[in-house]
Design an enzyme around this catalytic site. Structure first.
Site, PDB file in Angstrom:
ATOM      1  N   TYR A 136      -4.868  27.723 -34.404  1.00 46.14           N
ATOM      2  CA  TYR A 136      -3.742  28.069 -35.266  1.00 46.14           C
ATOM      3  C   TYR A 136      -2.416  27.829 -34.553  1.00 46.14           C
ATOM      4  O   TYR A 136      -2.215  28.267 -33.440  1.00 46.14           O
ATOM      5  CB  TYR A 136      -3.873  29.541 -35.678  1.00 46.14           C
ATOM      6  CG  TYR A 136      -2.617  30.124 -36.292  1.00 46.14           C
ATOM      7  CD1 TYR A 136      -2.321  29.904 -37.624  1.00 46.14           C
ATOM      8  CD2 TYR A 136      -1.746  30.866 -35.523  1.00 46.14           C
ATOM      9  CE1 TYR A 136      -1.173  30.438 -38.190  1.00 46.14           C
ATOM     10  CE2 TYR A 136      -0.600  31.401 -36.072  1.00 46.14           C
ATOM     11  CZ  TYR A 136      -0.316  31.184 -37.407  1.00 46.14           C
ATOM     12  OH  TYR A 136       0.830  31.710 -37.955  1.00 46.14           O
ATOM     13  N   TRP A 139       2.166  27.098 -30.628  1.00 48.05           N
ATOM     14  CA  TRP A 139       2.980  27.783 -29.631  1.00 48.05           C
ATOM     15  C   TRP A 139       2.536  27.482 -28.204  1.00 48.05           C
ATOM     16  O   TRP A 139       3.284  27.681 -27.252  1.00 48.05           O
ATOM     17  CB  TRP A 139       2.958  29.286 -29.871  1.00 48.05           C
ATOM     18  CG  TRP A 139       3.874  29.716 -30.962  1.00 48.05           C
ATOM     19  CD1 TRP A 139       3.533  30.071 -32.229  1.00 48.05           C
ATOM     20  CD2 TRP A 139       5.298  29.819 -30.896  1.00 48.05           C
ATOM     21  NE1 TRP A 139       4.657  30.400 -32.957  1.00 48.05           N
ATOM     22  CE2 TRP A 139       5.755  30.258 -32.164  1.00 48.05           C
ATOM     23  CE3 TRP A 139       6.235  29.585 -29.883  1.00 48.05           C
ATOM     24  CZ2 TRP A 139       7.105  30.461 -32.449  1.00 48.05           C
ATOM     25  CZ3 TRP A 139       7.579  29.791 -30.168  1.00 48.05           C
ATOM     26  CH2 TRP A 139       8.006  30.225 -31.425  1.00 48.05           C
TER      27      TRP A 139
END
Length: 794
Positions: A136, A139
């Site tokens: 996901y 970052w």
């Protein structure tokens, strides 16, 4: 108490930490300087003759060098938490699997060839819709080639055919499902009114739960901290700042903001009270409502208590719910309509039970004030994030790695992972329709830690232990890696070549992310690992994954297809390290929604009516019990107004973004020394509550509820309202006793306590900020911090 724990690295305290752990070695040896960049900012890396990284120096694009994140790269690349070799959980390697032992037993070192063969064999033994690509977001790495989410998605789509993915996100899961239908845009990531416009025109600046400082220090791409110089201008501008927040933040102090203390999760009620007052006092902007919005007449009966609930949403009603005095509610509304007022929304309000209502109602309130589209007025939801308010360059930037077509048309809503794993085949309502959870057998993560950001950690661990296989790519022994069956050691961004840009809103720099050091131990680039596994599957799959190009050719291709190629050659760029695009004068005058205000017909919004939807027929037709056709106040499942629940759990727990990390990143670095309390995550508690519970500053406390228990270090303060406690998200989960069913977390990982309850059946988003807890002082042994697991054969 050390000032470094109370402020955001006001440099003298931070500098002492930096000096102690990162001595200047550049003068002692000849060094080679290499340009690089990360989510924490662009920098120059000094490497000595032996190839060791010895110093980090900020790039000229970094407008504030005091943030310590980049300096921590030295600590991180050489950390004793680095994963050195491919590893496999002992019983899994022996063919016993024993999923109940995930996170408990030792790992065995294996070769790369053996590890990749195990992965490929497992992926080929299951159906595509039984694989969950849980990589996901991105970052972990801002590079366009090695972005963890993109490279994993490309592998599954080109070499496997696809996999189950994630629908929505944690950051804005509720807003992302609602805002576009209301105002034609997500708003939470939209270009914001330029700072110069705000400084010239804004008279009242309302930080509605928005901490303008913290998340402007980092970025999803490359941080520039370009908002920091503007903070000085704002502080000296004469603008009246108001903060509506359970906490009095550092930026609120800097701006000497008026503090409106509000019970968590009650912002919608406060907005409704103001809306009622503006209507009843005939101060709302009728012309704006009539010309630019739709459905006020359908919302008004609810506001006036003429619908089913028969409750008039007066300021007195709102005062009882929010804890904000009726006179204050009226005074605030008066101030907003009599001055050029900007409402700076936030993302935390929509991470709560019925969080969909927060952004919607704020937009309705702004519409009644009537200043949407005017210079320095209206609303914005991204002034607090990654450089919101900076001038946009307008340059055509390099594009990232395309993922290809996913043949699996099944996605799990971001906050529903545990529920989906525990309930295969279950049907749930979602976005006005219905979805069925797939039967996940293999969960695959690349540079992402579900165990870090997912709510209700104990429930998640139970869910993870139902899987057949869990595979993780990581540079470090994160809590997620420790739960895996197969662990593949990734390089850090400093050990690979890539290209990126920054910041998210200015988009004025493109950066060469040149490899700084050679990979540590046996770490490999995720891209190379996926390429090798694609080749194991077949030559055709390998060619599709790589497009028959080298990594270097792909990076150059990204560059040449952008405006960068019009500025300088790739060779010059790669040597210099960056290309800069100067924003034009028009960018400095940008006003959000100004075109719509100037001509709402020619510049109509992408909504049902082309206007701001105070009422939505589409939403009303969903006929949901917990989400209607206009914004409403719904009582949260856990809040300070619930007398029965607060008898047992009297404190409302907030879990904001950390001041010193990007989520869980940096929790294994020296930065923790600047703010941890007893090596544990700090818990901010009001001094009256501390007195009530017998807690002193620096005490170790246990925070608990029915979902679990954590240990934290108390910080007693007047900067948080009574009845509220705050523990930042992102501390690395570290169970005290692995054999307990729900072990206490030594490190203060706050998601042990948060609920996996969805916001509503509309968005099915996270509601982590709806959480009640209790607290007590405890006497425990000193905590040494998170350690790497035992590796057999290492």
């Amino acid at each position: 108490m050390s000032i470094s724990r109370r402020s955001f690295l006001k440099s003298s305290a931070a500098a002492a930490v930096l000096t102690s752990v990162n001595p200047l070695l550049a003068d002692e040896k000849k060094v080679k300087t290499i340009p690089h960049a990360s989510n924490l900012g662009a920098f120059y890396a000094d490497v000595d003759e032996s190839g060791k990284l010895v110093r980090i120096r900020a790039h000229e694009s970094d407008k504030d060098h005091k943030f310590p994140g980049n300096e921590a790269w030295i600590d991180r690349v050489y950390s004793d938490t680095r994963i050195k070799y491919p590893c496999v959980r002992k019983s899994f390697l022996e063919g016993k699997n024993s999923p109940e032992l995930r996170g408990k037993e030792e790992f065995v070192r294996v070769s790369w060839d053996e590890a990749m063969k195990l992965v490929v064999k497992k992926l080929q033994s299951v159906k595509m819709d039984e694989i969950y690509n849980a990589s996901y977001s991105g970052w972990g790495h801002p590079g366009l080639l090695h972005n963890c989410n993109s490279v994993a998605g490309r592998f599954f789509n080109t070499a496997i055919g696809g996999a189950v993915g994630t629908d929505g996100e944690y950051s804005n899961g509720a807003a992302g499902r609602v805002n576009a239908a209301i105002v034609g845009d997500l708003e939470v990531y939209s270009l914001q009114t330029a700072h110069e416009v705000m400084l010239e025109n804004t008279k009242v600046y309302v930080m509605w739960g928005a901490d303008l400082f913290k998340c402007n220090q980092i970025d999803y791409v490359v941080a520039n901290r370009g908002n920091n110089p503007y903070f000085e201008k704002y502080a000296n501008s004469g603008i009246k700042f108001i903060t509506i927040d359970p906490q009095y933040t550092q930026i609120a102090k800097k701006f000497n903001a008026q503090w409106i203390k509000i019970r968590p999760n009650t912002d919608v009620a406060l907005m409704l009270g103001m809306a009622h007052y503006l209507y009843a006092s005939n101060q709302y902007d009728k012309e704006f409502i009539e010309k630019y919005t739709y459905g006020f007449d359908k919302f008004l009966p609810y506001l006036l208590g003429k619908t089913e609930d028969m409750v008039e949403k007066t300021p007195a009603w709102a005062a009882k719910i929010t804890g904000v005095e009726e006179s204050v509610i009226k005074a605030l509304a008066d101030t907003f309509v009599k001055n050029r007022t900007f409402l700076a929304g936030n993302w935390a309000m929509q991470r709560a039970h019925h969080g969909e209502q927060a952004d919607w109602m704020l937009m309705v309130l702004a519409s009644m004030i009537g200043q949407v589209g005017l210079p320095g007025g209206g609303f914005g939801f991204s002034m607090h994030y990654s450089g919101g308010g900076q001038e946009f360059s307008g340059a055509k930037l390099p594009l990232g790695l395309p993922q290809g077509k996913n043949r699996v048309d099944v996605n799990i809503p971001a906050s529903r992972v545990s529920e989906a794993l525990l309930n295969p085949g279950k049907k749930i309502k979602f976005k006005g329709g219905e979805i069925t959870y797939p039967h996940i057998k293999v969960m695959y993560l690349t540079g992402a830690t579900v165990l870090g950001h997912h709510p209700n950690t104990n429930e998640l661990i139970k869910a993870i232990r139902t899987l057949d296989t869990l595979i993780v790519h990581e540079p470090w022994w994160t809590p997620m890696a420790k739960m895996a069956d197969i662990v593949l050691p990734s390089t850090t961004p400093l050990e690979r070549d890539d290209i990126s840009y920054g910041g998210s809103y200015s988009q004025d720099y493109v950066y060469a992310m040149r490899k700084v050091i050679e990979p540590v131990f046996e770490a490999r680039n995720d891209y190379d690992v996926f390429a090798d596994m694609a080749k194991m599957i077949g030559e055709k799959e390998y060619r599709k994954f790589t497009s028959s190009r080298t990594k270097e050719e792909t990076i150059r291709r990204f560059y040449d297809r952008s405006d960068c190629a019009n500025v300088m050659s790739f060779e010059e760029f790669w040597q210099k390290g960056y290309v800069y695009f100067e924003p034009n004068e028009d960018a400095k005058k940008f006003v959000r929604h100004s075109a719509f205000r100037a001509d709402p017909v020619a510049n109509k919004l992408a909504t049902e009516t082309g206007k701001i939807q105070i009422f939505s027929e589409k939403f009303a037709n969903f006929k949901l019990d917990d989400f209607k056709g206009h914004p409403m106040w719904f009582e949260p499942a856990e809040w300070l107004g619930n007398e029965a629940k607060t008898q047992k759990y009297p404190l409302h727990l907030l879990s904001p973004h950390p001041k010193y990390r990007i989520h869980s990143q940096l929790d294994n670095s020296f930065v923790r020394k600047a703010y941890k309390v007893g090596n544990r995550e700090p818990a901010l508690i009001n001094y009256e509550d501390a007195k009530k519970f017998g807690i002193k500053d620096g005490d170790t406390v246990e925070i608990y509820n029915d979902r679990g228990r954590i240990l934290a270090g108390a910080i007693v303060s007047k900067d948080i309202m009574q009845g509220v406690i705050s523990v930042d998200e992102g501390a690395w989960y570290d169970p005290e006793n692995l054999n307990d069913e729900n072990p206490r977390c030594n490190a203060g990982h706050v998601n042990i306590l948060t609920s996996s309850r969805p916001t509503s059946t509309m968005a099915q988003a996270t509601s982590v900020n709806t959480c009640l807890v209790a607290i007590k002082k405890v006497d425990v042994k000193p905590y040494g911090g998170v350690k790497a697991p035992v590796i057999k054969g290492a």
